[in-house]
Design an enzyme around this catalytic site. Structure first.
Site, PDB file in Angstrom:
ATOM      1  N   CYS A   2       0.436  -1.221  -0.008  1.00 40.47           N
ATOM      2  CA  CYS A   2      -0.359   0.109   0.232  1.00 40.47           C
ATOM      3  C   CYS A   2       1.120   1.203  -0.083  1.00 40.47           C
ATOM      4  O   CYS A   2       1.485   1.626   0.534  1.00 40.47           O
ATOM      5  CB  CYS A   2      -0.707   0.467   0.872  1.00 40.47           C
ATOM      6  SG  CYS A   2      -2.009  -1.664   1.261  1.00 40.47           S
ATOM      7  N   ASN A  99      -2.165   1.958   5.872  1.00 34.26           N
ATOM      8  CA  ASN A  99      -0.429   0.479   5.762  1.00 34.26           C
ATOM      9  C   ASN A  99      -0.821  -0.355   6.550  1.00 34.26           C
ATOM     10  O   ASN A  99      -0.094   0.300   7.406  1.00 34.26           O
ATOM     11  CB  ASN A  99       0.408   1.242   4.646  1.00 34.26           C
ATOM     12  CG  ASN A  99       1.215   0.719   4.276  1.00 34.26           C
ATOM     13  OD1 ASN A  99       1.203  -0.632   3.875  1.00 34.26           O
ATOM     14  ND2 ASN A  99       2.763   0.714   4.337  1.00 34.26           N
ATOM     15  N   GLU A 492       8.007 -14.888 -11.472  1.00 32.25           N
ATOM     16  CA  GLU A 492       7.267 -13.391 -11.093  1.00 32.25           C
ATOM     17  C   GLU A 492       6.585 -12.616 -11.999  1.00 32.25           C
ATOM     18  O   GLU A 492       5.258 -12.066 -11.497  1.00 32.25           O
ATOM     19  CB  GLU A 492       8.300 -12.850 -10.090  1.00 32.25           C
ATOM     20  CG  GLU A 492       8.640 -13.264  -8.876  1.00 32.25           C
ATOM     21  CD  GLU A 492       9.509 -12.372  -8.211  1.00 32.25           C
ATOM     22  OE1 GLU A 492       9.107 -11.750  -7.462  1.00 32.25           O
ATOM     23  OE2 GLU A 492      11.225 -12.163  -8.639  1.00 32.25           O
ATOM     24  N   HIS A 508      17.282 -36.679  -7.902  1.00 37.04           N
ATOM     25  CA  HIS A 508      16.149 -36.803  -6.564  1.00 37.04           C
ATOM     26  C   HIS A 508      14.904 -36.697  -7.364  1.00 37.04           C
ATOM     27  O   HIS A 508      14.028 -36.603  -5.890  1.00 37.04           O
ATOM     28  CB  HIS A 508      17.122 -36.345  -5.965  1.00 37.04           C
ATOM     29  CG  HIS A 508      18.275 -36.714  -5.222  1.00 37.04           C
ATOM     30  ND1 HIS A 508      18.265 -38.612  -5.213  1.00 37.04           N
ATOM     31  CD2 HIS A 508      19.350 -36.457  -5.742  1.00 37.04           C
ATOM     32  CE1 HIS A 508      19.935 -38.835  -4.948  1.00 37.04           C
ATOM     33  NE2 HIS A 508      20.359 -37.203  -5.091  1.00 37.04           N
ATOM     34  N   LYS A 607       6.109  -5.002  -3.880  1.00 35.48           N
ATOM     35  CA  LYS A 607       7.412  -4.627  -4.169  1.00 35.48           C
ATOM     36  C   LYS A 607       8.170  -4.801  -1.716  1.00 35.48           C
ATOM     37  O   LYS A 607       8.916  -5.687  -2.130  1.00 35.48           O
ATOM     38  CB  LYS A 607       7.958  -2.950  -4.332  1.00 35.48           C
ATOM     39  CG  LYS A 607       9.467  -3.067  -4.778  1.00 35.48           C
ATOM     40  CD  LYS A 607      10.154  -2.768  -5.729  1.00 35.48           C
ATOM     41  CE  LYS A 607      11.284  -3.419  -6.037  1.00 35.48           C
ATOM     42  NZ  LYS A 607      11.792  -3.880  -6.314  1.00 35.48           N
TER      43      LYS A 607
HETATM   44  C1  G6P Z   1       8.856  -8.939  -2.310  1.00 36.04           C
HETATM   45  C2  G6P Z   1       9.048  -8.285  -3.503  1.00 36.04           C
HETATM   46  C3  G6P Z   1      10.835  -9.167  -4.197  1.00 36.04           C
HETATM   47  C4  G6P Z   1      11.368  -9.229  -2.617  1.00 36.04           C
HETATM   48  C5  G6P Z   1      10.798  -9.977  -1.657  1.00 36.04           C
HETATM   49  C6  G6P Z   1      12.123  -9.435   0.110  1.00 36.04           C
HETATM   50  O1  G6P Z   1       8.342 -10.034  -2.449  1.00 36.04           O
HETATM   51  O2  G6P Z   1       8.374  -8.647  -4.603  1.00 36.04           O
HETATM   52  O3  G6P Z   1      11.045  -8.835  -4.618  1.00 36.04           O
HETATM   53  O4  G6P Z   1      12.702 -10.146  -3.341  1.00 36.04           O
HETATM   54  O5  G6P Z   1       9.317  -9.080  -1.023  1.00 36.04           O
HETATM   55  O6  G6P Z   1      11.701  -7.889  -0.132  1.00 36.04           O
HETATM   56  P1  G6P Z   1      12.744  -7.095   1.100  1.00 36.04           P
HETATM   57  O7  G6P Z   1      12.603  -5.494   0.207  1.00 36.04           O
HETATM   58  O8  G6P Z   1      12.885  -7.436   1.781  1.00 36.04           O
HETATM   59  O9  G6P Z   1      14.491  -7.452   0.026  1.00 36.04           O
END
Ligand code: G6P
Length: 612
Positions: A2, A99, A492, A508, A607
């Site tokens: 958010c 948020n 993704e 395996h 993100k």
């Molecule tokens: C989300 C994002 C990923 C990222 C992950 C960890 O899933 O879409 O791209 O790797 O969070 O985020 P961070 O900000 O802790 O690296």
């Protein structure tokens, strides 16, 4: 997750809010909404993206110099117009955006229902704005005090902004577990989940801490206090954010731009920290802790998603170079597992956003057991760097594409620097090798530049495999995390099922899946376990699998076996992840584009994952 934006001042709020939402859209894109005071407290919200909101309001004359706006990643209640933020209080005097997650919303809601409140949405957020209004009425207190009292009753995470029709020059914001930045203009204020919507208006910012409430009024001084009513002095910081970093700069997508930025972002992540000529590796941010790190009996790396993959590369590096045992943990598992921790432990927390809720919670747990926490983060001023004992920023610049690319290579670069420094301090590396590796690391940006030249060839490959239903990615040693990362990128953004596997583990299980329909990407660069990987390729070929091999320039053996070959420049085995990841990022990108997927905003993802 958010995105939140708020503005109060003398300018028209709508353009600031809508631009801010576009900047923050990577945080969530289920629905979007705006509330503005123009005599009345008006609200416009709709399911969908920020562009849908813009369409929805087109033709309407939206005026007002105070407003709040939100782009949502749904937690409570499906993404629809009603559940979209902002939410009105029952009397429609207040509007609030949020948020995070109010965990005790059900009991709060029950109490309010018993007092005849009627809720319109399924969100936890509506409960909070009703509660605030209820407190104002019941206790006869002003809005800022009601917000404070309400937040003391809330369990969970929040970043909120509230406005009131009756006080049209005031914004109130608060945070706990979700980020919030206040920008200070000439006589106006900007509030946002991160600094990206603020950067074009002011360089003076305040990052709120957990359980802080800020009250800003046009032309007046900021009032900052905790939810326990302790008044605090705001700490104003200089925002260093380059505006061009927030634009696509001629690229079709942010992700592609960020892939292409890697020669520079890798350079930026070691700039000033590495001097091969002088045999120097210097990480200022951790210098007070490097003795302790070098003496550590073990290091535990905690992270999520792509950052976890970087952590795996880190494990190989620290063990190889500095002979320190490393465990790499998913933050979300670690924190619920009652891990054995003590004061000698070093935790390295890796996070692009610096806001991932699970990583933050794992840090809190480790801290409570006395461990030393070192951060590797990209977003300056975010929550994780402010919680850790020490740390190193990756300096990759803002990463907007939801699928992480340049942040990964920057994280790996910083981990490499740390491992090299530890090795140097411990004397676990020969001087000549140390120097060789420093020179080699300095050459990585130009090798990444070269690796990017396979783009056209990858496009061809993407054309061939656009409609594949599954993909297998194999790698060994340093290339195992690369395989995992390649598979994650494809999942993704193109929604193709893909699995990353250690190449030798294929026999395996995954080998049962291999047939003519199964593309198998093998990272078969020429060092380490090359011969073994060649055998694994033969095993796939024997079952009619289609091999896409990532090989070192000049390779011959794999070329004979593979159906398609992508060359990357030769480098030391330790640095192969930095070059071999590039073609895999491009492959996922082009396949996603050809499948007409939304590359920068893949479905269901966000993100910055600020919920647990
Ligand atoms: C989300 C994002 C990923 C990222 C992950 C960890 O899933 O879409 O791209 O790797 O969070 O985020 P961070 O900000 O802790 O690296």
């Amino acid at each position: 997750m958010c995105g939140i934006v708020g503005y109060v001042g003398s300018k028209q709020a709508y353009p600031i809010l809508i631009n801010g939402l576009y900047r923050l859209e990577y945080r969530g894109y289920d629905s979007a909404g705006i509330a503005i005071i123009d005599g009345d407290l008006k609200m416009y919200k709709t399911k969908g993206k920020v562009a849908d909101l813009e369409n929805f309001v087109s033709g309407k004359d939206i005026k007002g110099t105070i407003g709040i706006a939100h782009t949502r990643w749904a937690t409570h209640g499906e993404p629809n117009d009603v559940n979209a933020h902002p939410h009105y209080s029952e009397s429609k005097q207040l509007a609030l955006i949020h948020n995070g997650i109010i965990e005790n919303y059900a009991s709060l809601k029950e109490e309010l229902i018993q007092r005849n409140y009627t809720f319109k949405s399924e969100t936890d957020t509506e409960v909070l704005v009703y509660l605030i209004e209820d407190i104002m009425e019941k206790e006869g207190v002003p809005l800022e005090e009601a917000v404070r009292i309400a937040l003391n009753q809330v369990i969970g995470a929040y970043a909120i902004v509230v406005i009131s029709k009756n006080d049209p020059d005031m914004l109130i914001a608060a945070r706990k577990g979700s980020p919030m930045v206040v920008g200070i203009g000439d006589d106006d204020f900007y509030i946002a989940s991160d600094a990206t919507p603020i950067a074009e208006y002011t360089k003076e910012v305040i990052y709120l801490d957990d359980e802080e409430i800020v009250c800003v009024r046009k032309g007046e001084k900021i009032i900052l206090k905790t939810i326990k009513n302790k008044v605090k002095t705001p700490y104003i910081q200089k925002l260093e954010m380059n505006l061009t970093a927030l634009e696509k700069g001629g690229f079709e997508h942010f992700m592609l731009k960020e892939i292409y930025e890697q020669p520079t972002s890798i350079l930026d992540s070691f700039r000033g920290r590495l001097d091969a000529k002088k045999g120097l590796v210097k990480l200022g941010g951790i210098s007070d802790y490097e003795q302790k790190m070098a003496k550590a009996k073990r290091i535990i790396i905690i992270a999520c998603g792509t950052s976890w993959h970087a952590g795996l590369v880190g494990e190989y590096l620290f063990e190889d170079l500095a002979r320190i045992p490393v465990e790499v943990e998913y933050a979300s598992e670690f924190r619920y597992r009652n891990p054995v921790l003590n004061e000698d432990d070093i935790i390295i927390a890796i996070s692009q956003s610096g806001e991932t809720a699970d990583t933050l919670a794992a840090i809190q747990l480790a801290k409570s057991k006395g461990a030393t926490i070192i951060g590797i983060c990209n977003v300056v001023g975010s929550s994780i760097p402010r919680t850790t004992h020490a740390g190193t920023y990756t300096h990759a610049g803002p990463e907007i594409g939801v699928a992480s690319t340049k942040a990964f290579t920057a994280q790996v670069t910083v981990l490499t620097l740390m491992a090299l420094r530890m090795a140097q301090m411990k004397g676990t590396i020969e001087k000549s090798k140390f120097h060789h590796l420093l020179y080699e690391l300095e050459s990585i940006p130009s090798k990444v530049e070269e690796a990017l030249k396979v783009d056209e060839q990858i496009k061809e490959l993407a054309r061939i495999f656009t409609f594949a239903r599954n993909f297998l990615y194999l790698g060994r040693g340093y290339n195992f995390p690369v395989a995992l990362e390649g598979a994650l990128k494809l999942k993704e953004i193109s929604y193709i099922h893909a699995e990353g596997y250690p190449a030798a583990e294929m026999k395996h299980g995954p080998i049962a899946l291999i047939d003519r329909e199964m593309p198998v990407v093998v990272i078969a660069t020429n060092k380490g376990t090359y011969d073994k990987v060649v055998s694994n390729i033969q095993e796939v070929k024997a079952r009619n699998g289609r091999i896409i091999a990532i090989v070192t320039k000049g390779d011959t053996a794999v070329k004979e076996l593979a159906d398609y070959v992508i060359e990357v420049p030769e480098t030391d085995e330790l640095f192969v992840p930095l070059v071999a990841t590039i073609p895999l990022q491009l492959l996922s990108y082009h396949i996603a584009v050809m499948r007409e997927c939304n590359v920068d905003q893949p479905r269901n993802l966000a993100k910055s994952v600020t919920v647990e």
